[in-house]
Design a protein around this motif. Structure first.
Motif, PDB file in Angstrom:
ATOM      1  N   ILE A  19       0.926  -1.570   0.202  1.00 12.43           N
ATOM      2  CA  ILE A  19       0.087   0.107  -0.028  1.00 12.43           C
ATOM      3  C   ILE A  19       0.876   1.185  -0.305  1.00 12.43           C
ATOM      4  N   TYR A  20       2.054   1.087   0.669  1.00  5.19           N
ATOM      5  CA  TYR A  20       2.815   2.545   0.909  1.00  5.19           C
ATOM      6  C   TYR A  20       3.556   2.917  -0.225  1.00  5.19           C
ATOM      7  N   ASP A  21       4.331   1.597  -1.023  1.00  3.13           N
ATOM      8  CA  ASP A  21       4.850   1.801  -2.175  1.00  3.13           C
ATOM      9  C   ASP A  21       3.456   2.021  -3.535  1.00  3.13           C
ATOM     10  N   GLU A  22       2.698   1.833  -3.434  1.00  7.38           N
ATOM     11  CA  GLU A  22       1.097   2.313  -4.627  1.00  7.38           C
ATOM     12  C   GLU A  22       0.587   3.053  -4.005  1.00  7.38           C
ATOM     13  N   GLY A  23       0.659   3.729  -3.022  1.00 10.47           N
ATOM     14  CA  GLY A  23      -0.472   5.013  -2.564  1.00 10.47           C
ATOM     15  C   GLY A  23      -1.542   4.507  -2.815  1.00 10.47           C
ATOM     16  N   SER A  24      -2.355   3.108  -3.142  1.00  8.18           N
ATOM     17  CA  SER A  24      -3.757   3.008  -3.274  1.00  8.18           C
ATOM     18  C   SER A  24      -4.082   1.430  -2.395  1.00  8.18           C
ATOM     19  N   VAL A  25      -5.169   1.072  -2.516  1.00 10.06           N
ATOM     20  CA  VAL A  25      -5.558  -0.046  -1.956  1.00 10.06           C
ATOM     21  C   VAL A  25      -5.692  -1.031  -3.169  1.00 10.06           C
ATOM     22  N   THR A  26      -6.693  -0.086  -3.827  1.00 11.95           N
ATOM     23  CA  THR A  26      -6.842  -0.773  -4.821  1.00 11.95           C
ATOM     24  C   THR A  26      -5.713  -1.434  -6.108  1.00 11.95           C
ATOM     25  N   ALA A  27      -4.734  -0.869  -5.914  1.00 10.93           N
ATOM     26  CA  ALA A  27      -3.329  -0.793  -6.215  1.00 10.93           C
ATOM     27  C   ALA A  27      -2.469  -1.485  -5.590  1.00 10.93           C
ATOM     28  N   ALA A  28      -2.325  -1.881  -4.340  1.00 13.80           N
ATOM     29  CA  ALA A  28      -1.783  -2.485  -3.685  1.00 13.80           C
ATOM     30  C   ALA A  28      -3.046  -4.077  -3.906  1.00 13.80           C
ATOM     31  N   ALA A  29      -4.403  -4.158  -4.065  1.00 17.56           N
ATOM     32  CA  ALA A  29      -5.262  -5.742  -3.931  1.00 17.56           C
ATOM     33  C   ALA A  29      -4.021  -5.912  -4.974  1.00 17.56           C
ATOM     34  N   ASN A  30      -4.939  -5.458  -6.587  1.00 19.52           N
ATOM     35  CA  ASN A  30      -4.428  -6.108  -7.642  1.00 19.52           C
ATOM     36  C   ASN A  30      -2.873  -6.653  -8.090  1.00 19.52           C
ATOM     37  N   ARG A  31      -1.863  -5.926  -6.915  1.00 20.19           N
ATOM     38  CA  ARG A  31      -0.368  -6.410  -7.190  1.00 20.19           C
ATOM     39  C   ARG A  31      -0.610  -7.329  -5.844  1.00 20.19           C
ATOM     40  N   LEU A  32      -1.289  -7.182  -5.462  1.00 19.10           N
ATOM     41  CA  LEU A  32      -1.252  -8.720  -4.216  1.00 19.10           C
ATOM     42  C   LEU A  32      -1.423  -9.907  -4.934  1.00 19.10           C
ATOM     43  N   GLY A  33      -2.815  -9.678  -5.749  1.00 17.78           N
ATOM     44  CA  GLY A  33      -3.842 -10.816  -6.250  1.00 17.78           C
ATOM     45  C   GLY A  33      -4.157 -11.472  -5.565  1.00 17.78           C
ATOM     46  N   VAL A  34      -5.556 -10.279  -4.670  1.00 14.36           N
ATOM     47  CA  VAL A  34      -6.236 -10.361  -4.006  1.00 14.36           C
ATOM     48  C   VAL A  34      -7.095  -9.291  -3.501  1.00 14.36           C
ATOM     49  N   GLY A  35      -8.527  -9.691  -3.520  1.00 16.93           N
ATOM     50  CA  GLY A  35      -9.646  -8.737  -3.730  1.00 16.93           C
ATOM     51  C   GLY A  35      -9.474  -7.509  -2.545  1.00 16.93           C
ATOM     52  N   GLN A  36     -10.096  -6.501  -3.165  1.00 16.37           N
ATOM     53  CA  GLN A  36     -10.098  -4.398  -2.224  1.00 16.37           C
ATOM     54  C   GLN A  36     -10.308  -5.423  -0.356  1.00 16.37           C
ATOM     55  N   PRO A  37     -11.096  -6.350  -0.402  1.00 19.28           N
ATOM     56  CA  PRO A  37     -11.528  -5.998   0.755  1.00 19.28           C
ATOM     57  C   PRO A  37     -11.182  -6.658   1.763  1.00 19.28           C
ATOM     58  N   THR A  38     -10.342  -7.924   1.133  1.00 15.94           N
ATOM     59  CA  THR A  38      -8.764  -8.732   2.190  1.00 15.94           C
ATOM     60  C   THR A  38      -7.803  -7.222   2.548  1.00 15.94           C
ATOM     61  N   VAL A  39      -7.680  -6.717   1.659  1.00 18.47           N
ATOM     62  CA  VAL A  39      -6.053  -5.551   1.593  1.00 18.47           C
ATOM     63  C   VAL A  39      -7.284  -4.574   2.217  1.00 18.47           C
ATOM     64  N   SER A  40      -8.267  -3.967   2.045  1.00 13.23           N
ATOM     65  CA  SER A  40      -8.845  -3.078   3.244  1.00 13.23           C
ATOM     66  C   SER A  40      -8.776  -3.692   5.291  1.00 13.23           C
ATOM     67  N   HIS A  41      -9.411  -5.076   4.919  1.00 13.38           N
ATOM     68  CA  HIS A  41      -9.058  -5.580   6.317  1.00 13.38           C
ATOM     69  C   HIS A  41      -7.772  -5.965   6.850  1.00 13.38           C
ATOM     70  N   GLY A  42      -6.994  -6.446   6.295  1.00 11.39           N
ATOM     71  CA  GLY A  42      -5.493  -6.548   5.989  1.00 11.39           C
ATOM     72  C   GLY A  42      -4.828  -5.042   7.277  1.00 11.39           C
ATOM     73  N   LEU A  43      -5.343  -3.680   6.575  1.00  9.47           N
ATOM     74  CA  LEU A  43      -5.426  -2.374   6.754  1.00  9.47           C
ATOM     75  C   LEU A  43      -5.773  -1.833   8.275  1.00  9.47           C
ATOM     76  N   ASP A  44      -7.518  -2.445   8.292  1.00  8.18           N
ATOM     77  CA  ASP A  44      -7.133  -1.653   9.317  1.00  8.18           C
ATOM     78  C   ASP A  44      -7.219  -3.020  10.620  1.00  8.18           C
ATOM     79  N   ARG A  45      -6.455  -3.795  10.109  1.00  8.08           N
ATOM     80  CA  ARG A  45      -5.875  -4.834  11.409  1.00  8.08           C
ATOM     81  C   ARG A  45      -4.936  -4.456  11.338  1.00  8.08           C
ATOM     82  N   LEU A  46      -3.609  -3.651  11.118  1.00  2.73           N
ATOM     83  CA  LEU A  46      -2.723  -2.798  10.950  1.00  2.73           C
ATOM     84  C   LEU A  46      -2.878  -1.468  11.841  1.00  2.73           C
ATOM     85  N   ARG A  47      -3.423  -1.061  11.898  1.00  3.31           N
ATOM     86  CA  ARG A  47      -4.082   0.156  12.292  1.00  3.31           C
ATOM     87  C   ARG A  47      -5.048  -0.307  13.637  1.00  3.31           C
TER      88      ARG A  47
END
Length: 304
Positions: A19-47
């Motif tokens: 997310i830090y490198d891409e500057g976008s949750v959507t772009a991070a999800a695409n790069r990781l090959g997962v859905g955006q909700p998965t990235v959003s959930h992981g980010l909430d957990r990190l926070r």
């Protein structure tokens, strides 16, 4: 909800950096090959774990917080370290970009007999290889140094002692011979009577005052007069040259520091003994250390 900083794992840390490198949750999800909700959930957990928003909206994109900027380099280093745990780093002695630093425990016998050929090999390598040598005073000493990391490697007399965390490889065998200045002797001290009648030098390394030669003589009902005792083999030649003192030393010293002295067999059946190399098991898979051990073993085979 109970939050523990130990809940951080590789996947969450990698998600943060993406997310830090891409500057976008959507772009991070695409790069990781997962859905955006998965990235959003992981980010909430990190926070929740970190206690910081980490990223805030900035127009159509997101921007890292000051805390995110602070921890990003640390996380990058941490992830690289975690990746390194899963692979053995290669070492090529002929690659000028490779380097190795070794601290080796040895006494002046091993320095004289084994290390000249090793230094020639190291100097012929294109890699940046540097060697530091520390003196050792027996098995307990070098085992302690290996365990606390003050030395990486040791060459010493082969021991029957067993240490679960210390590996050993036999190198070569040695025997004892008598050395003397022929200008000051009518003949070699090759009989027990002539040997015991002579003045002697002996080498005692470390704090003990035990000599296997004196123990053997005592068992035979004989003794010798020790006119000189030193803690290094290298002290012997200058101190006994020009005197009647004889020294009973490992035979291979005749090829280096005891060159020029006359020699004869020790007049008792002194058993041969071995030398070995030792290392801590934490270095067993290290590519540079494996290469060093193989070079020392190859040199030792040439001494057989």
């Amino acid at each position: 909800m109970n939050i523990d900083e130990l809940d951080l794992d590789y996947r969450l840390l990698r998600l943060f950096l993406t997310i830090y490198d891409e500057g976008s949750v959507t772009a991070a999800a695409n790069r990781l090959g997962v859905g955006q909700p998965t990235v959003s959930h992981g980010l909430d957990r990190l926070r929740q774990i970190v206690g910081d928003p980490l990223f805030v909206r900035s127009g159509r994109s997101i921007s890292p917080t000051a805390h995110a900027d602070e921890i990003a380099p640390q996380i990058r280093v941490l992830l690289q370290g975690m990746r390194d745990l899963t692979r053995v780093v290669t070492f090529d002695p002929d690659n000028p970009d490779h380097f190795a630093r070794f601290t080796l425990g040895a006494n002046d016998y091993e320095v004289a007999v084994v290390l000249p050929a090793l230094m020639q090999r190291l100097q012929a390598c294109k890699a940046d290889i540097r060697l530091k040598i520390l003196s050792i005073s027996g098995e307990d000493h070098f085992v302690s140094l290996l365990r606390n990391g003050k030395i990486d490697h040791a060459i010493s007399i082969q021991s029957a002692g067993k240490h679960a965390d210390i590996a050993m490889q036999a190198l070569f065998r040695e025997r004892m011979r008598c050395f003397y200045d022929p200008a000051f002797h009518d003949g070699p001290p090759d009989t027990l009577d002539r040997y015991c009648a002579a003045d002697h030098a002996r080498v005692i390394i470390g704090a003990n005052d035990v000599s296997a030669i004196d123990d053997m003589l005592r068992a035979a009902g004989r003794s010798r007069r020790t006119a000189l005792q030193v803690s290094t083999f290298a002290s012997i030649p200058n101190l006994i040259r020009g005197t009647k003192i004889i020294a009973t030393l490992p035979s291979r010293l005749s090829e280096n520091m005891m060159g020029g002295f006359a020699t004869c067999e020790f007049p008792l059946a002194f058993p041969g003994y071995g030398f070995a190399q030792y290392w801590h098991v934490r270095n067993a898979a290290n590519a540079a250390h494996k290469w060093l051990r193989s070079e020392i073993f190859r040199i030792a085979r040439g001494l057989v």
